[in-house]
Design a protein around this motif. Structure first.
Motif, PDB file in Angstrom:
ATOM      1  N   UNK A   1      37.709  44.544  41.284  1.00 49.90           N
ATOM      2  CA  UNK A   1      37.049  45.793  40.423  1.00 49.90           C
ATOM      3  C   UNK A   1      38.190  46.531  39.985  1.00 49.90           C
ATOM      4  N   UNK A   2      39.546  46.296  40.220  1.00 49.06           N
ATOM      5  CA  UNK A   2      40.527  46.970  39.702  1.00 49.06           C
ATOM      6  C   UNK A   2      40.934  46.771  38.289  1.00 49.06           C
ATOM      7  N   UNK A   3      41.225  47.507  37.426  1.00 50.59           N
ATOM      8  CA  UNK A   3      41.608  47.413  36.096  1.00 50.59           C
ATOM      9  C   UNK A   3      42.697  46.194  35.737  1.00 50.59           C
ATOM     10  N   UNK A   4      42.446  45.841  34.613  1.00 49.29           N
ATOM     11  CA  UNK A   4      43.560  44.893  34.282  1.00 49.29           C
ATOM     12  C   UNK A   4      43.916  43.686  35.181  1.00 49.29           C
ATOM     13  N   UNK A   5      43.057  43.213  35.994  1.00 45.34           N
ATOM     14  CA  UNK A   5      43.337  42.334  36.871  1.00 45.34           C
ATOM     15  C   UNK A   5      42.411  41.041  36.913  1.00 45.34           C
TER      16      UNK A   5
END
Length: 297
Positions: free
Chosen positions: A281-285
């Motif tokens: 759910x984390x960005x850019x992961x």
């Protein structure tokens, strides 16, 4: 041997140095990169790295992605490579290091199957050569941006890993592998971070749960519903978030988070799945979840 590099403008070319243990899959990785449009130079002596990079930098970006495969031919390999890398850094050349690792037993088996000696074994055994190579490459492995352990990988697995690590425009922003494992089978050699979830009550001692795994709902509910489990996961991810930001600042693109219980069947599996879901759910992961010891007795 000294390397004299006059300062040059940092090239548009993306430079990747592929190295690691002999027999760990450097050639396979190189072929996979070629399939994705990289220009690959194999078996380049360390002293020529600077000259190659400077030459490429003067071609106005005609080679946008350059991978250089470097293998150990002598004990002087690392001092020469360290000097060349320092010269590249001083000249403003940006580069990354991909280090391929594998366990001793597998490396010995690969050399025996190929009926060839290890480049550093001399008059000794293959294992002697492997041990010497580990000593020579230890510092380089510690400094590498990306370390891939190929011990449990087939050729197809390694090709897939290279594909996931390097997209059309180069390395992805941040790729995380969340791996469950059993402590009784040993720590994963390529783990950047290790979480111990043996504080959670073990479903092994619940007769109706023992035959099942952490991938199944009844076991997952039992594990994640245990006192402290959700709090641990939340705090662990919160602790990792500044680490990921630091990775981006330092231009690192890959990390393995290992989650361990006793046998790698119940607690670690359920927790790894949940951690992987939350991290995704984390960005850019980009997150993958693997289970090293699931199915082992």
């Amino acid at each position: 041997m000294s390397t004299d590099l006059s300062p040059v403008k940092p090239p548009e070319t993306e430079l990747l140095i592929i190295t690691g243990m002999s027999g760990a899959g450097r050639t396979t990785a190189a072929h996979a990169l070629e399939d994705h449009g990289w220009y690959v130079v194999e078996n380049l002596p360390p002293a020529l790295l600077g000259m190659l990079t400077e030459l490429v930098s003067r071609t106005a970006g005609s080679i946008p992605k350059l991978a250089v495969v470097m293998d150990v031919r002598s004990k002087s390999f690392f001092p020469q490579l360290r000097e060349s890398l320092a010269a590249l850094t001083a000249a403003g050349v940006l580069f990354r290091v991909l280090f391929l690792e594998a366990g001793d037993d597998l490396l010995v088996r690969r050399f025996e199957q190929g009926r060839r000696p290890h480049p550093l074994q001399g008059s000794g055994r293959i294992l002697d050569g492997i041990s010497t190579e580990r000593e020579v490459l230890h510092e380089l492995k510690e400094a590498a941006e990306i370390v891939v352990d190929t011990t449990d990988m087939s050729v197809h697995d390694l090709n897939r890993a290279i594909t996931e690590l390097f997209s059309e425009s180069g390395p992805i922003v941040l790729r995380l592998n969340v791996m469950s494992f059993g402590f009784k089978y040993g720590l994963p050699t390529d783990a950047n971070y290790v979480a111990d979830v043996r504080f959670i009550p073990n479903p092994h001692w619940v007769p109706e749960l023992r035959p099942h795994t952490g991938l199944e709902r009844e076991v997952s509910d039992y594990v994640l519903g245990a006192t402290g489990a959700q709090e641990f996961i939340s705090r662990y991810i919160s602790a990792l978030e500044p680490v990921f930001e630091g990775y981006r600042r330092e231009n690192k693109h890959y990390a393995t988070i290992a989650v361990g219980c006793t046998g790698g069947k119940h607690r670690s599996v359920a927790t790894a799945v949940e951690i992987g879901h939350r991290l995704s759910q984390l960005p850019n992961v980009t997150v993958s979840v693997t289970h090293r010891d699931l199915g082992r007795e």
